[in-house]
Design an enzyme around this catalytic site. Structure first.
Site, PDB file in Angstrom:
ATOM      1  CG  ASP A  13      -1.769   1.181   1.369  1.00  0.00           C
ATOM      2  OD1 ASP A  13      -2.357   1.602   0.356  1.00  0.00           O
ATOM      3  OD2 ASP A  13      -1.858   1.742   2.475  1.00  0.00           O
ATOM      4  CG  ASP A  15      -1.987   7.335   0.691  1.00  0.00           C
ATOM      5  OD1 ASP A  15      -1.360   8.396   0.617  1.00  0.00           O
ATOM      6  OD2 ASP A  15      -2.637   6.865  -0.265  1.00  0.00           O
TER       7      ASP A  15
END
Length: 230
Positions: A13, A15
């Site tokens: 991922d 963020d």
């Protein structure tokens, strides 16, 4: 003990996992809440973590009781980011781990709920680092119909990597991303925001405090080389 699958590819991922964008997002959301005299509730972070921009804007409007539409919220968030021009710093251990796996020949990818515009400002200060990744899958890419918690982002990342999802290891910080990785048939390690309840990431195969704590050899990946002792 159930044997772990052989890991050949790693997917991250973005963020709150590779980049510390959550502190920026919270500052932006607080500023907008202040404009309308609405109290900012930090608990909303757990609700929007890992979600795409449109979904998180709708949640923020409802949760904070803002007198604007989700689309207006989204536009104001983008406007503030454009004004502030913030730089998201790497999360602890992110650069070191990704360079180690790159040097070891392990293919890596990013699968993020960010769309092309927001990804641009986040990635701009880190161009050399981001060249390590074989591909980056965004929420508005043609191969992605639904954002997390749907598995589309991770399945598309595996397709571009030429990888069997069963041999992919995902790193995620948010419940929606963990659910998406699970739905894609991948192993997943949670590195949650300290503000999140650990029960919200209980679906993960493992929970770690940071990427620094990850031992690649535990997952059949090349071990980190110990620092030389002078």
């Amino acid at each position: 003990m159930v044997a772990r699958p052989r890991i050949t590819h790693v997917i991250y991922d973005l963020d709150g996992l590779l980049l510390d964008t959550e502190s920026i997002n919270e500052a932006v959301n607080r500023a907008i809440a202040d404009r309308y005299g609405c109290a900012y509730d930090p608990a909303v972070r757990g609700r929007i973590a890992g979600r795409d921009a449109h979904t998180s804007s709708a949640i923020l409007v409802e949760w904070l009781g803002l007198p604007i539409s989700p689309e207006e919220m989204l536009q104001q968030r983008r406007s503030l980011v454009a004004q502030w021009q913030p730089v998201a710093k790497p999360m602890p251990g992110a650069v070191e781990l990704t360079y180690h796996l790159h040097r070891s020949g392990v293919p890596q990818a990013i699968a993020t709920s960010s769309s092309r515009g927001p990804f641009g400002w986040k990635a701009a200060p880190h161009r050399d680092w981001f060249r390590l990744f074989h591909c980056t899958v965004l929420s508005d890419d043609p191969g992605v119909r639904q954002a997390k918690p749907a598995p589309d982002l991770f399945r598309e990342a595996a397709r571009r990597l030429g990888a069997d999802p069963r041999h992919c290891l995902v790193f995620e910080d948010a419940p929606a991303g963990i659910e998406a990785a699970r739905a894609a048939g991948m192993s997943v390690i949670a590195i949650p925001d300290p503000a999140l309840e650990r029960s919200s990431v209980a679906q993960a195969d493992a929970i770690l405090p940071s990427l620094q704590a990850f031992e690649p050899a535990d997952w059949g990946l090349p071990a980190r080389v110990p620092a030389a002792v002078c």
